[in-house]
Design a protein around this motif. Structure first.
Motif, mmCIF file in Angstrom:
data_model
loop_
_atom_site.group_PDB
_atom_site.id
_atom_site.type_symbol
_atom_site.label_atom_id
_atom_site.label_comp_id
_atom_site.label_asym_id
_atom_site.label_seq_id
_atom_site.Cartn_x
_atom_site.Cartn_y
_atom_site.Cartn_z
ATOM 1 N N VAL A 66 0.852 -1.189 0.000
ATOM 2 C CA VAL A 66 0.000 0.000 0.000
ATOM 3 C C VAL A 66 0.886 1.236 0.000
ATOM 4 N N ARG A 67 0.385 2.286 -0.607
ATOM 5 C CA ARG A 67 1.133 3.548 -0.706
ATOM 6 C C ARG A 67 0.333 4.654 -0.053
ATOM 7 N N PHE A 68 0.919 5.287 0.944
ATOM 8 C CA PHE A 68 0.332 6.456 1.588
ATOM 9 C C PHE A 68 0.921 7.679 0.906
ATOM 10 N N GLN A 69 0.077 8.475 0.263
ATOM 11 C CA GLN A 69 0.535 9.679 -0.423
ATOM 12 C C GLN A 69 0.891 10.749 0.597
ATOM 13 N N GLU A 70 1.755 11.654 0.175
ATOM 14 C CA GLU A 70 2.180 12.735 1.069
ATOM 15 C C GLU A 70 1.007 13.647 1.398
ATOM 16 N N GLU A 71 0.795 13.856 2.673
ATOM 17 C CA GLU A 71 -0.163 14.856 3.122
ATOM 18 C C GLU A 71 0.119 15.166 4.580
ATOM 19 N N ARG A 80 -11.942 -21.616 2.091
ATOM 20 C CA ARG A 80 -12.654 -21.224 3.310
ATOM 21 C C ARG A 80 -11.645 -20.773 4.361
ATOM 22 N N LEU A 81 -11.994 -19.722 5.073
ATOM 23 C CA LEU A 81 -11.096 -19.158 6.086
ATOM 24 C C LEU A 81 -11.449 -19.679 7.472
ATOM 25 N N SER A 82 -10.426 -19.965 8.246
ATOM 26 C CA SER A 82 -10.638 -20.267 9.662
ATOM 27 C C SER A 82 -9.754 -19.374 10.537
ATOM 28 N N LYS A 83 -8.554 -19.030 10.027
ATOM 29 C CA LYS A 83 -7.636 -18.124 10.724
ATOM 30 C C LYS A 83 -6.938 -17.260 9.687
ATOM 31 N N VAL A 84 -6.564 -16.064 10.111
ATOM 32 C CA VAL A 84 -5.794 -15.171 9.243
ATOM 33 C C VAL A 84 -4.819 -14.375 10.103
ATOM 34 N N ALA A 85 -3.631 -14.125 9.553
ATOM 35 C CA ALA A 85 -2.627 -13.317 10.248
ATOM 36 C C ALA A 85 -1.949 -12.419 9.225
ATOM 37 N N ALA A 86 -1.579 -11.222 9.649
ATOM 38 C CA ALA A 86 -0.865 -10.275 8.793
ATOM 39 C C ALA A 86 0.507 -10.008 9.390
ATOM 40 N N ALA A 87 1.509 -9.893 8.518
ATOM 41 C CA ALA A 87 2.871 -9.637 8.976
ATOM 42 C C ALA A 87 3.497 -8.544 8.127
ATOM 43 N N LEU A 88 4.142 -7.595 8.779
ATOM 44 C CA LEU A 88 4.844 -6.517 8.088
ATOM 45 C C LEU A 88 6.050 -7.103 7.372
ATOM 46 N N GLN A 89 6.182 -6.783 6.096
ATOM 47 C CA GLN A 89 7.283 -7.313 5.307
ATOM 48 C C GLN A 89 8.347 -6.254 5.049
ATOM 49 N N GLY A 90 7.957 -4.991 4.990
ATOM 50 C CA GLY A 90 8.922 -3.923 4.766
ATOM 51 C C GLY A 90 8.231 -2.582 4.693
ATOM 52 N N ILE A 91 9.002 -1.516 4.888
ATOM 53 C CA ILE A 91 8.448 -0.160 4.839
ATOM 54 C C ILE A 91 9.499 0.775 4.257
ATOM 55 N N ASP A 92 9.033 1.732 3.489
ATOM 56 C CA ASP A 92 9.887 2.778 2.942
ATOM 57 C C ASP A 92 9.157 4.094 3.155
ATOM 58 N N TYR A 93 9.716 4.992 3.964
ATOM 59 C CA TYR A 93 9.082 6.284 4.178
ATOM 60 C C TYR A 93 10.142 7.368 4.235
ATOM 61 N N GLY A 94 9.716 8.590 3.972
ATOM 62 C CA GLY A 94 10.657 9.693 3.975
ATOM 63 C C GLY A 94 9.984 11.023 4.210
ATOM 64 N N PHE A 95 10.764 11.977 4.663
ATOM 65 C CA PHE A 95 10.271 13.323 4.928
ATOM 66 C C PHE A 95 10.290 14.151 3.668
ATOM 67 N N SER A 96 9.345 15.066 3.569
ATOM 68 C CA SER A 96 9.320 16.005 2.454
ATOM 69 C C SER A 96 9.895 17.354 2.862
ATOM 70 N N ASP A 97 9.808 17.704 4.133
ATOM 71 C CA ASP A 97 10.303 18.987 4.640
ATOM 72 C C ASP A 97 11.460 18.728 5.600
ATOM 73 N N LYS A 107 3.728 15.373 10.807
ATOM 74 C CA LYS A 107 4.868 15.379 9.905
ATOM 75 C C LYS A 107 4.412 15.071 8.481
ATOM 76 N N ARG A 108 4.871 15.866 7.537
ATOM 77 C CA ARG A 108 4.548 15.667 6.124
ATOM 78 C C ARG A 108 5.474 14.569 5.581
ATOM 79 N N THR A 109 4.904 13.421 5.260
ATOM 80 C CA THR A 109 5.705 12.289 4.798
ATOM 81 C C THR A 109 4.871 11.390 3.903
ATOM 82 N N ASP A 110 5.526 10.520 3.180
ATOM 83 C CA ASP A 110 4.848 9.509 2.387
ATOM 84 C C ASP A 110 5.437 8.154 2.766
ATOM 85 N N ALA A 111 4.738 7.082 2.428
ATOM 86 C CA ALA A 111 5.216 5.764 2.813
ATOM 87 C C ALA A 111 4.677 4.694 1.878
ATOM 88 N N THR A 112 5.467 3.633 1.712
ATOM 89 C CA THR A 112 5.026 2.413 1.060
ATOM 90 C C THR A 112 5.222 1.300 2.073
#
Length: 96
Positions: free
Chosen positions: A8-13, A30-47, A84-89
């Motif tokens: 997912v991409r969070f636009q700068e705002e 059919r679902l019985s259990k589900v789990a989510a795991a962070l795989q990586g992040i890239d974020y940076g400042f604009s100002d 903070k003004r930033t964007d992230a993937t």
């Protein structure tokens, strides 16, 4: 075990913590259990920002029904408030 890889991409705002919601249909699995795991992040400042900040990343996976998953991804970068003004993937995987 089944795996879905997504990004997912969070636009700068300049605003409070932000949430993106994704829905995945798994029919005919059919679902019985589900789990989510962070795989990586890239974020940076604009100002020019101070050296002290706090980053919030939260990934929640919920089973909506036996064939549907809802994922909520929250992202925010702040000093005293989410200001903070930033964007992230954000990359994550779902296991079910």
């Amino acid at each position: 075990m089944n795996i879905i890889t997504d990004s997912v991409r969070f636009q700068e705002e300049l605003s409070g913590g932000r949430v993106i919601t994704r829905t995945f249909n798994t029919y005919p699995i059919r679902l019985s259990k589900v789990a989510a795991a962070l795989q990586g992040i890239d974020y940076g400042f604009s100002d020019d920002e101070g050296q002290f900040f706090r980053c919030t990343i939260d990934i929640k996976a919920q089973i909506v029904n036996i064939y549907q998953i809802k994922v909520l991804i929250t992202f925010g970068l702040r000093s005293k408030s989410f200001d903070k003004r930033t964007d992230a993937t954000i990359n994550y995987i779902l296991l079910f």
